[in-house]
Design an enzyme around this catalytic site. Sequence first.
Site, PDB file in Angstrom:
ATOM      1  N   CYS A   1      -2.194  -1.249   1.838  1.00 34.77           N
ATOM      2  CA  CYS A   1      -1.665  -2.215   0.877  1.00 34.77           C
ATOM      3  C   CYS A   1      -0.229  -1.891   0.465  1.00 34.77           C
ATOM      4  CB  CYS A   1      -2.564  -2.301  -0.350  1.00 34.77           C
ATOM      5  SG  CYS A   1      -2.493  -0.849  -1.385  1.00 34.77           S
TER       6      CYS A   1
ATOM      7  N   CYS B   1       1.018  -1.594  -2.534  1.00 34.17           N
ATOM      8  CA  CYS B   1       1.178  -0.622  -3.625  1.00 34.17           C
ATOM      9  C   CYS B   1       1.048   0.806  -3.113  1.00 34.17           C
ATOM     10  CB  CYS B   1       0.240  -0.906  -4.789  1.00 34.17           C
ATOM     11  SG  CYS B   1      -1.509  -0.738  -4.473  1.00 34.17           S
TER      12      CYS B   1
END
Length: 139
Positions: free
Chosen positions: A47, A49
């Site tokens: 992802c 993040c």
Amino acid sequence: MYPEHLTIPMAKDLTDHGFKGLETAEDVKAILGQKSGTALVVVNSVCGCAAGNARPGVKLALAQASKQPTEAITVFAGVHKEAVDTARQFMLPYPPSSPSVGLFKDGKLVHFLERHHIEGSTAEMIAANLKAAIERFCD
């Protein structure tokens, strides 16, 4: 599950900075089952993040800290299922979260960042949080 060849650059982002990439449940148990020392564990992820916040924050924390964990390890969610599941067992009572970061001292989880702590935080904020924990718990 993700094809491992697609995640190699994301895994290398940590392993190229001294983290041991663990792929089996036995490898995870061998480190997290130790009753002495400290271990920083990153549950890595594909992802955004993880790429923009977690991995840079963890690397920055280790670069800035005057103390270091005995072990720095990583497992990759969606790639090495048994290793990740085993690491998450050691991280209970926290629910599964990726990315996430745990700090263990003498076989006990003493600090944990869940995904919701990582999302919306800058790498510098994550680094400051982890650096404080590393300074507190590592010898």
